[in-house]
Design a protein around this motif. Structure first.
Motif, short mmCIF file in Angstrom:
data_model
loop_
_atom_site.label_atom_id
_atom_site.label_comp_id
_atom_site.label_asym_id
_atom_site.label_seq_id
_atom_site.Cartn_x
_atom_site.Cartn_y
_atom_site.Cartn_z
N ASN A 293 0.82 -1.22 0.00
CA ASN A 293 0.00 0.00 0.00
C ASN A 293 0.85 1.27 0.00
OD1 ASN A 293 -2.70 1.08 0.00
ND2 ASN A 293 -2.30 1.82 2.07
N ILE A 294 2.04 1.19 0.58
CA ILE A 294 2.95 2.35 0.56
C ILE A 294 3.21 2.78 -0.87
CG2 ILE A 294 5.34 3.07 0.98
CD1 ILE A 294 5.31 1.35 3.49
N PHE A 295 3.40 1.81 -1.76
CA PHE A 295 3.76 2.11 -3.14
C PHE A 295 2.55 2.23 -4.05
CE2 PHE A 295 7.31 -0.16 -1.21
CZ PHE A 295 8.33 0.77 -1.39
N ILE B 154 8.69 9.34 -10.15
CA ILE B 154 7.34 9.48 -10.68
C ILE B 154 6.39 8.60 -9.88
CG2 ILE B 154 5.87 9.18 -12.71
CD1 ILE B 154 8.36 9.66 -14.42
N GLU B 155 6.66 7.30 -9.85
CA GLU B 155 5.83 6.38 -9.06
C GLU B 155 6.54 5.05 -8.95
OE1 GLU B 155 2.35 6.46 -11.60
OE2 GLU B 155 2.76 4.41 -12.25
N ALA B 156 6.10 4.25 -7.98
CA ALA B 156 6.66 2.91 -7.77
C ALA B 156 5.53 1.90 -7.74
CB ALA B 156 7.44 2.87 -6.46
N ASN B 157 5.70 0.79 -8.45
CA ASN B 157 4.67 -0.24 -8.58
C ASN B 157 5.14 -1.53 -7.90
OD1 ASN B 157 2.80 1.22 -10.67
ND2 ASN B 157 4.87 1.41 -11.47
N PRO B 158 4.43 -1.97 -6.86
CA PRO B 158 4.91 -3.07 -6.02
C PRO B 158 4.62 -4.46 -6.55
CG PRO B 158 2.84 -2.24 -5.16
CD PRO B 158 3.18 -1.36 -6.34
N MET B 159 5.47 -5.41 -6.13
CA MET B 159 5.26 -6.85 -6.31
C MET B 159 5.43 -7.35 -7.74
SD MET B 159 4.96 -8.10 -3.39
CE MET B 159 4.57 -9.78 -3.88
#
Length: 389
Positions: free
Chosen positions: A84-86, A266-271
């Motif tokens: 959820n952080i990312f 810009i953004e980070a996408n987890p997993m």
């Protein structure tokens, strides 16, 4: 261990899993996608029990669609919290604020866009879903005059794609407005090992047709891109690891780098790595397998894998459907026409345009004699490949 989910699993990933026999969660998605029975599928109860016995073991997903299952079934781990952080761009901005104290961002509901006080927002700015994917609902706002038009476009696009991705992947309720990060854009596939140390598996440069363009049409990688950026990105990734305390964690993250070498996130996408299995570009470019690298805790030997690649560029090209065309109005796609746009296509993956806002993903090799094809495909609306009813 791996959780496979929609929208797409490549043959390359399937074959990797058959070869490695990594435990794969047996869920309804793998049945719907009719994946190879030679994969080491594991019943849900056994899969969960295996993670309970060793929560620190590597866990990967090809798709953020799996987030809902993780939230419901892996509450004995802190994985949902880390994800959820990312996944929520607002939370991630708040976490990283100590490293980027002057960065402007603001959360806003879709229903409140018309009432936004534009006097408080720095122009130009970016607006996008706080939980999003595949550039859906992402717009660059250059002037006050175009704001009402962009609001209408956002509402239409969200409505047109409301059934494509689950709410954990794209949530059209909340948006984030943030200042425009200047510079060249890059996407990085990386994992953090059991000690929280980041290992970069590939770096892609994102090309745009214009300052207003936010599409995912063209990403490229090359020896030069790897050499010039790897150490710089590693420093920022180490900062992220320090703030979030993530371990055994795969990620696809996007940066911008300005003329002075300053890095903005810009953004980070987890997993996961690059979505829709386009992380497979690493194989076409370097002969490496990002899935295998993650599970075996390896890092590419960049000096070795880039030998002889000095004058070559490897690209991922998305055959996306123009926003003004509704998917239900498409009769068919001329895939031969699409492939003919490249001198050295390595693979053309046909995608189901009835479900997704794209019809193909191409992996392509360019050299000095064919680099002009990159500019042409970047500005091509691909209408000649789309046959309407």
């Amino acid at each position: 261990m791996i959780i496979l989910d929609k929208p797409f699993v490549s043959n390359f990933l399937e074959n990797t899993l058959i070869e490695m026999q990594v435990p794969v969660l047996k869920n309804t998605a793998i049945q719907d996608m009719k994946l190879n029975s030679k994969i080491n599928f594991m019943e849900e109860s056994k899969f969960i029990e295996m993670l309970k016995k060793n929560p620190a073991q590597p866990l990967f997903s090809n798709s953020e669609n799996s987030i809902n299952w993780i939230n419901k079934n892996l509450d004995f781990m802190d994985l949902s919290e880390k994800i959820n952080i990312f996944k929520d761009k607002v939370i991630f901005r708040e976490k990283m604020q100590s490293y980027f104290p002057n960065f402007y961002f603001k959360q806003i509901k879709l229903s409140d866009l018309e009432s936004l006080n534009l006097e408080e927002v720095p122009f130009p700015f970016i607006i996008k879903p706080s939980i999003g994917f595949f550039s859906l609902g992402v717009y660059v706002v250059q002037t006050r005059e175009e704001w009402p038009i962009i609001i209408s476009s956002i509402r239409a696009e969200m409505a047109n794609n409301k059934d494509v991705f689950p709410i954990e992947v794209v949530n059209s309720t909340n948006f984030i407005i943030e200042e425009m990060i200047e510079g060249d854009e890059y996407a990085v596939d990386v994992y953090f090992n059991e000690k929280g140390k980041p290992s970069i598996l590939n770096i892609l440069k994102h090309y745009f047709a214009s300052p207003e363009d936010t599409s995912d049409r063209l990403y490229i990688t090359s020896k030069e891109i790897i050499t010039q950026n790897r150490e710089t990105f590693l420093k920022t990734l180490q900062q992220i690891g320090e703030v979030t305390l993530i371990k055994n964690f795969p990620m696809h993250i996007e940066f911008r780098v300005d003329e002075k070498g300053k890095v903005g996130i810009i953004e980070a996408n987890p997993m996961r790595f690059a979505g829709l299995c386009v992380t497979d570009l690493a194989y076409f470019a370097w002969g490496t397998n990002n899935y295998q690298m993650f599970f075996e805790r390896n890092t590419p030997n960049w000096e070795q894998v880039t030998v002889g690649k000095e004058k070559k560029t490897y690209a991922m090209v998305v055959g996306d459907i123009p926003k003004e065309i509704k998917r239900e109005d498409i009769a068919s796609i001329d895939y031969e026409k699409f492939a003919s746009k490249f001198t050295h296509p390595l693979e053309i993956r046909q995608m189901d345009y009835r479900k997704f806002p794209l019809f193909a993903i191409a992996f392509v090799e360019f050299d000095e004699s064919t680099k002009d094809e990159m500019l042409r495909i970047l500005n091509d609306d691909l209408i000649d490949c789309i046959i309407l009813k």
